[in-house]
Design a protein around this motif. Structure first.
Motif, short mmCIF file in Angstrom:
data_model
loop_
_atom_site.label_atom_id
_atom_site.label_comp_id
_atom_site.label_asym_id
_atom_site.label_seq_id
_atom_site.Cartn_x
_atom_site.Cartn_y
_atom_site.Cartn_z
N SER B 108 0.83 -1.21 0.00
CA SER B 108 0.00 0.00 0.00
C SER B 108 0.87 1.25 0.00
CB SER B 108 -0.99 -0.01 1.17
OG SER B 108 -0.31 0.13 2.38
N GLU B 109 2.05 1.17 0.61
CA GLU B 109 2.97 2.31 0.55
C GLU B 109 3.45 2.53 -0.89
OE1 GLU B 109 5.95 1.37 3.41
OE2 GLU B 109 4.70 2.00 5.12
N LYS B 110 3.73 1.40 -1.57
CA LYS B 110 4.16 1.47 -2.97
C LYS B 110 3.07 2.08 -3.85
CE LYS B 110 7.42 -2.06 -4.49
NZ LYS B 110 7.51 -3.27 -5.30
N ASP B 111 1.84 1.60 -3.64
CA ASP B 111 0.72 2.06 -4.47
C ASP B 111 0.42 3.54 -4.28
OD1 ASP B 111 0.56 -0.50 -5.34
OD2 ASP B 111 -1.17 -1.07 -4.12
N ASN B 112 0.77 4.07 -3.11
CA ASN B 112 0.45 5.45 -2.80
C ASN B 112 1.56 6.43 -3.15
OD1 ASN B 112 -2.08 4.79 -1.87
ND2 ASN B 112 -1.36 4.40 0.21
N THR B 113 2.63 5.93 -3.77
CA THR B 113 3.71 6.86 -4.12
C THR B 113 3.76 7.06 -5.64
OG1 THR B 113 5.25 5.01 -4.11
CG2 THR B 113 5.20 6.41 -2.17
#
Lengths: 154, 113
Positions: B108-113
């Protein structure tokens, strides 16, 4: 699957790349297994798993050897507390993570076999050859009952 | 944390013949080398050897009664063996939940960057 092994399957909302990194990299092993290690996610990599009790400082050390690493779909390793020399089926446990993509998610299947003695492997062979015998059919249904009893007494 | 398994106990219960002897003893409540060998494709002498192994780790206890020793399952020790097996499974369940949480957080951190 034989009764001498443990098998689990779960769906993770992350890609196989991410899941592979979590199960195989020392940074994340420190998190999910509370163990310090320096292994690499490559076949044949060897090292130690070290658990340190924060209060007493007591260290618990196990040996680990990567059996097969095929990013991002397979990661397996052998581990044991008490063997010298090479790790193999009769002196260590084999943990296998199989990763299968499922849309944006990953199905992770984990198996652990071995339990540090050959008895369970022999039991499996026996089960294949002696299908007329079903001793475990009697024994296994009782396991949860016994386990619950023990849990209640703790 | 790793789960320590009592190796002798596991070796004792890991043998298929010995497990079938335990099954038979649980079913019948009590057994002798002769009665057990009647249900198994092994000799009375072999059964006696297996009983020694089971007795050594405390899974069965023998009492002298008549011509042959009578054996019973030690329920507490059997429960201990079973609990160790259950522990191994439960420990993996919690490890896998941590793996799932870690991977999903990273994703989710990846998807939000």
């Amino acid at each position: 699957m034989g009764h001498g092994s443990i098998q689990r399957e779960l769906r993770i909302e992350a890609t196989p790349d991410v899941v592979f990194d979590v199960v195989s990299s020392p940074e994340h092993i420190a998190d999910w297994w509370s163990a310090d290690t320096r292994i690499e996610a490559t076949t044949g990599s060897t090292g130690e798993l070290v658990w340190t009790d924060a209060e007493t400082g007591r260290r618990d050390v196990a040996r680990i050897e990567v059996a097969d690493a095929q990013p991002p779909r397979l990661f397996s390793f052998r581990w044991t507390h008490d063997a010298d020399g090479p790790l193999h089926a009769s002196n260590s446990m084999l943990v296998t993570f199989e990763l299968t993509p499922d849309g944006d998610c990953t199905v992770l299947r984990m198996t652990e076999t071995g339990f540090r003695e050959r008895g369970w492997d022999e039991a499996k062979v026996e089960a294949e050859y002696a299908d007329h015998v079903n001793g475990w059919d009697f024994f296994l249904p009782r396991l949860p009952v016994y386990a619950a009893k023990v849990g209640a007494n703790r | 944390m790793s789960v320590m398994v009592d190796d002798d106990l596991w070796s004792a219960v890991g043998d298929p013949t010995r497990r079938r002897m335990l099954d038979q003893l649980l079913q019948d409540g009590v057994g002798t080398p002769t009665s057990l060998s009647e249900h198994l494709p092994v000799t009375r002498q072999a059964v006696t050897k297996h009983l020694v192994v089971l007795d050594r780790v405390g899974l069965v206890h023998g009492t002298s009664a008549g011509r042959e020793r009578q054996f019973r399952v030690d329920q507490a020790q059997l429960a201990r063996a079973v609990a160790q097996l259950a522990d191994v499974g439960a420990t993996w369940d919690s490890r896998l939940q941590r793996i799932k949480r870690l991977a999903e957080t990273i994703q989710s951190e990846k998807d939000n960057t």
